[in-house]
Design a protein around this motif. Structure first.
Motif, mmCIF file in Angstrom:
data_model
loop_
_atom_site.group_PDB
_atom_site.id
_atom_site.type_symbol
_atom_site.label_atom_id
_atom_site.label_comp_id
_atom_site.label_asym_id
_atom_site.label_seq_id
_atom_site.Cartn_x
_atom_site.Cartn_y
_atom_site.Cartn_z
ATOM 1 N N GLY A 178 0.812 -1.204 0.000
ATOM 2 C CA GLY A 178 0.000 0.000 0.000
ATOM 3 C C GLY A 178 0.844 1.251 0.000
ATOM 4 N N PRO A 179 0.215 2.410 -0.126
ATOM 5 C CA PRO A 179 -1.249 2.611 -0.045
ATOM 6 C C PRO A 179 -1.975 2.231 -1.328
ATOM 7 C CG PRO A 179 -0.133 4.703 -0.408
ATOM 8 C CD PRO A 179 0.954 3.686 -0.199
ATOM 9 N N TYR A 180 -3.250 1.842 -1.158
ATOM 10 C CA TYR A 180 -4.118 1.467 -2.263
ATOM 11 C C TYR A 180 -5.205 2.523 -2.436
ATOM 12 C CZ TYR A 180 -1.911 -2.961 -0.954
ATOM 13 O OH TYR A 180 -0.989 -3.925 -0.622
ATOM 14 N N GLU A 185 -8.893 -0.999 -5.979
ATOM 15 C CA GLU A 185 -9.448 -2.095 -5.175
ATOM 16 C C GLU A 185 -10.771 -2.589 -5.748
ATOM 17 O OE1 GLU A 185 -6.880 -2.988 -3.645
ATOM 18 O OE2 GLU A 185 -7.375 -2.795 -1.520
ATOM 19 N N TYR A 206 -3.599 3.356 4.781
ATOM 20 C CA TYR A 206 -2.849 2.674 3.724
ATOM 21 C C TYR A 206 -3.655 1.569 3.056
ATOM 22 C CZ TYR A 206 1.861 4.667 3.942
ATOM 23 O OH TYR A 206 2.945 5.491 3.820
ATOM 24 N N THR A 207 -4.417 0.830 3.838
ATOM 25 C CA THR A 207 -5.138 -0.322 3.284
ATOM 26 C C THR A 207 -6.649 -0.205 3.430
ATOM 27 O OG1 THR A 207 -4.953 -1.566 5.370
ATOM 28 C CG2 THR A 207 -3.178 -1.836 3.760
ATOM 29 N N LYS A 210 -9.786 -0.955 0.497
ATOM 30 C CA LYS A 210 -10.485 -2.216 0.234
ATOM 31 C C LYS A 210 -11.830 -2.255 0.949
ATOM 32 C CE LYS A 210 -7.859 -4.429 3.940
ATOM 33 N NZ LYS A 210 -6.750 -5.362 4.233
#
Length: 249
Positions: A178-180, A185, A206-207, A210
């Protein structure tokens, strides 16, 4: 903040630890960041860095005493329960003030009440089996053995580090850090037709994308709750609180 007579040992590896190290260096406070060494290409903080374990509580006590450490900050991952327990025990034995820096979890999100909260990875697997047949597993590389029985379904797994053990033929393994973002996602989950998401209450941004994507797609979420910190260990949510603590101790 005056850096006089302060020598901080910072147990790191998280974005919050890197931010704290930067602030301490800027303020002229001597800090050594310690990384466990489990990630082959870690994001290194500014300042002095050591990599590798201490050899348990005894080794950490020795490091505190021999290094003239005046303050210990545990800013390891929210699920690094063993290291946190060792930090609390070692600090008490060495007579060094200790503080836990842990970013807030995701329980306060408006959609958190709709998730399935469980106590461990085994319970997450069991709950996910009742919700869908195309799971997206984001509970970490070390937990994958718990899903070894999922040879009858397509499983999407995301890890930071390459796997060292083989996985069932029907699994798809994605190596990413991440980051995403929500768009990525959503596309990933749609392409793999994910119908249940498994994660840990790691918190932070960061995640978190999702979770937003799962909410948009109507995908159920199974979340492993955080371990409780050792009794008596003070925990704060941000760098500012750590700096205030250093001013007061």
């Amino acid at each position: 903040m005056s850096g006089a007579a302060r020598r901080v040992l910072l147990l790191g590896g998280t974005a919050e630890a890197r931010a704290l190290a930067a602030r301490l260096v800027d303020d002229g406070i001597e800090v050594t960041s310690s990384l466990a060494g489990r990630v082959s290409r870690p994001r290194l903080p500014v300042g002095e860095v050591r990599i590798g374990g201490f050899g348990g509580v005894d080794g950490l006590v020795a490091a505190l005493r021999d290094g003239g450490v005046t303050h210990l900050v545990d800013a390891t991952h929210p699920f690094a329960a063993t290291m946190t327990a060792h930090a609390a025990a070692a600090a008490e034995r060495a007579g060094v003030p200790v503080l836990r820096l842990a970013r807030p979890g995701w329980r306060e999100r408006p959609d958190a009440a709709s998730w399935s909260w469980v106590g461990d990875v085994d319970a997450a697997r069991e709950r996910a089996e009742t919700l869908g047949g195309r799971p997206f597993v984001t509970t970490g590389r070390q937990s994958l053995g718990r899903y070894a029985g999922w040879t009858d379904r397509p499983v999407l797994v995301r890890v930071v580090e390459p796997l060292t053990e083989p996985v069932p033929a029907g699994w798809s393994v994605l190596e990413a850090r991440g980051p995403y973002d929500v768009t990525g996602e959503r596309e990933l989950m749609t392409r793999h037709r994910v119908d249940v998401l498994l994660t840990k209450d790691s918190g932070g941004s960061y995640t978190a994308a999702k979770l937003d994507a799962a909410a948009e797609l109507g995908v159920p979420v199974v979340v492993v709750s955080r371990p409780s910190p050792p009794a008596g260990l003070r925990e704060v949510p941000d760098v500012a609180a750590v700096l205030a603590w250093l001013d007061q101790t």
